[in-house]
Design a protein around this motif. Structure first.
Motif, short mmCIF file in Angstrom:
data_model
loop_
_atom_site.label_atom_id
_atom_site.label_comp_id
_atom_site.label_asym_id
_atom_site.label_seq_id
_atom_site.Cartn_x
_atom_site.Cartn_y
_atom_site.Cartn_z
N LYS A 22 0.76 -1.29 -0.13
CA LYS A 22 0.01 -0.09 0.13
C LYS A 22 0.97 1.36 0.00
N LEU A 23 1.97 1.21 0.50
CA LEU A 23 2.72 2.52 0.60
C LEU A 23 3.48 2.66 -0.58
N ALA A 24 3.97 1.57 -1.35
CA ALA A 24 4.55 1.64 -2.69
C ALA A 24 3.36 2.22 -3.47
N GLU A 25 2.00 1.93 -3.63
CA GLU A 25 1.35 2.20 -4.27
C GLU A 25 0.97 3.92 -4.15
N HIS A 26 1.12 4.04 -2.84
CA HIS A 26 0.68 5.59 -2.39
C HIS A 26 1.48 6.33 -2.86
N TYR A 27 3.05 6.18 -2.70
CA TYR A 27 3.88 7.08 -3.50
C TYR A 27 4.11 6.69 -4.74
N ASN A 28 3.59 5.69 -5.46
CA ASN A 28 4.02 5.26 -6.85
C ASN A 28 5.29 4.93 -7.14
N ILE A 29 5.84 4.08 -6.10
CA ILE A 29 7.30 3.61 -6.33
C ILE A 29 7.40 2.22 -6.09
N PRO A 30 8.48 1.69 -6.66
CA PRO A 30 8.60 -0.08 -6.87
C PRO A 30 8.48 -0.51 -5.33
N LEU A 31 8.26 -1.76 -5.37
CA LEU A 31 8.23 -2.43 -4.06
C LEU A 31 9.26 -3.83 -4.25
N TYR A 32 10.10 -3.88 -3.29
CA TYR A 32 11.17 -4.92 -3.67
C TYR A 32 10.81 -5.73 -2.24
N SER A 33 10.31 -7.29 -2.65
CA SER A 33 10.09 -8.18 -1.74
C SER A 33 10.54 -9.30 -2.57
N LYS A 34 9.69 -10.18 -2.82
CA LYS A 34 10.03 -11.34 -3.72
C LYS A 34 10.21 -10.63 -5.10
N GLU A 35 9.86 -9.50 -5.49
CA GLU A 35 10.20 -8.81 -6.74
C GLU A 35 11.79 -8.61 -6.76
N ILE A 87 20.40 -3.51 -3.23
CA ILE A 87 19.58 -2.35 -2.81
C ILE A 87 20.45 -1.39 -2.37
N ARG A 88 21.75 -1.48 -1.93
CA ARG A 88 22.58 -0.28 -1.91
C ARG A 88 22.84 0.59 -3.18
N LYS A 89 22.97 -0.34 -4.29
CA LYS A 89 23.05 0.30 -5.56
C LYS A 89 21.85 1.13 -6.08
N LYS A 90 20.45 0.47 -5.86
CA LYS A 90 19.36 1.18 -6.37
C LYS A 90 19.28 2.57 -5.40
N ALA A 91 19.78 2.51 -4.00
CA ALA A 91 19.40 3.42 -3.12
C ALA A 91 20.50 4.63 -3.24
N ASN A 92 21.90 4.31 -3.47
CA ASN A 92 22.91 5.11 -3.19
C ASN A 92 23.53 5.55 -4.41
N GLU A 93 23.57 4.79 -5.50
CA GLU A 93 24.09 4.92 -6.81
C GLU A 93 22.83 5.64 -7.58
N GLU A 94 21.92 4.82 -7.69
CA GLU A 94 20.78 5.27 -8.87
C GLU A 94 19.70 6.33 -8.27
N LYS A 95 20.17 6.28 -7.02
CA LYS A 95 19.06 7.25 -6.14
C LYS A 95 17.71 7.10 -6.54
N GLU A 96 17.37 5.64 -6.54
CA GLU A 96 15.97 5.27 -6.96
C GLU A 96 14.98 5.19 -5.38
N SER A 97 13.81 5.63 -5.71
CA SER A 97 12.78 5.49 -4.47
C SER A 97 12.10 4.17 -4.39
N PHE A 98 11.99 3.49 -3.38
CA PHE A 98 11.24 2.31 -3.45
C PHE A 98 10.97 1.83 -1.97
N VAL A 99 10.23 0.88 -1.79
CA VAL A 99 9.88 0.38 -0.43
C VAL A 99 10.46 -1.07 -0.58
N ILE A 100 11.22 -1.44 0.35
CA ILE A 100 11.97 -2.79 0.60
C ILE A 100 11.26 -3.48 1.88
N VAL A 101 11.02 -4.90 1.55
CA VAL A 101 10.75 -5.47 2.85
C VAL A 101 11.73 -6.63 3.23
#
Length: 198
Positions: A22-35, A87-101
């Motif tokens: 629901k948080l990923a949908e609210h902010y329209n950002i990717p969800l990383y769990s099984k994904e 997840i470090r690469k996505k967060a710190n290098e690519e500066k992506e927004s996301f939800v991670i479980v």
């Protein structure tokens, strides 16, 4: 849009994954769990089936190979490290927004000022009912699953992190499902995140 990273820790059956979705949908950002497994599988080192089998699993010390000429890491460790690096690469290098479980993200990304961490727990009755309905099992089986999965998550987390799994001091916000429902918990986290931006 300013980078937002939301790290969700959760007890089994608490509804933490639903909150994350629901948080990923609210902010329209990717969800990383099984994904996350699909992404890690792209390098071809491990199949998705192998990744699923060893995902968030503690090491089995009885089966760690020890070569004569040095040391090695287990399959569980290698897969965990690959996920952490992703997840470090996505967060710190690519500066992506996301939800991670899970995946120790609240500590792995603790140096990122745009990361907000939450831990979702639940009362026993609420979790048991959710697991019974979701997995199609009886109460005894649900209780055993909850105990087993939470133990695995705790051992996995505490092996890789200095902080302790579920310790409220580790997270920005902790919410108990049962006292509130999934939608209310989601709204509470959204209000917390948005208030930090002001």
């Amino acid at each position: 849009m300013k980078q937002i990273i939301i790290a969700i820790g959760r007890e089994f059956g608490s509804g933490g994954h639903l909150v994350a979705k629901k948080l990923a949908e609210h902010y329209n950002i990717p969800l990383y769990s099984k994904e996350l497994l699909d992404e890690v599988a792209k390098d071809g080192r491990y199949s998705k089936e192998v990744l699923e089998r060893f995902d968030e699993k503690p090491m089995n010390f009885a089966f760690i190979p020890v070569p004569a000429g040095g040391t090695t890491i287990s399959l569980e460790q290698d897969i965990a490290i690959r996920q952490f690096n992703f997840i470090r690469k996505k967060a710190n290098e690519e500066k992506e927004s996301f939800v991670i479980v899970g995946r120790c993200a609240e500590e792995i990304l603790s140096d990122n000022p745009n990361m907000i961490s939450a831990f979702i727990l639940g009362d026993k009755d609420t979790k048991t009912k959710r697991v019974m309905e979701r997995e199609g099992v009886d109460e005894k089986t649900a209780l055993n699953m909850m105990k087993k999965m939470d133990k695995m998550r705790k051992v996995y987390h505490n092996f890789y992190c200095e902080s302790k799994w579920g310790d409220s001091r580790t997270y920005d916000i902790c919410i108990k499902i049962g006292k509130v429902d999934v939608d209310t918990a989601t709204d509470m986290i959204i209000k917390y995140i948005d208030s930090r931006d002001n």
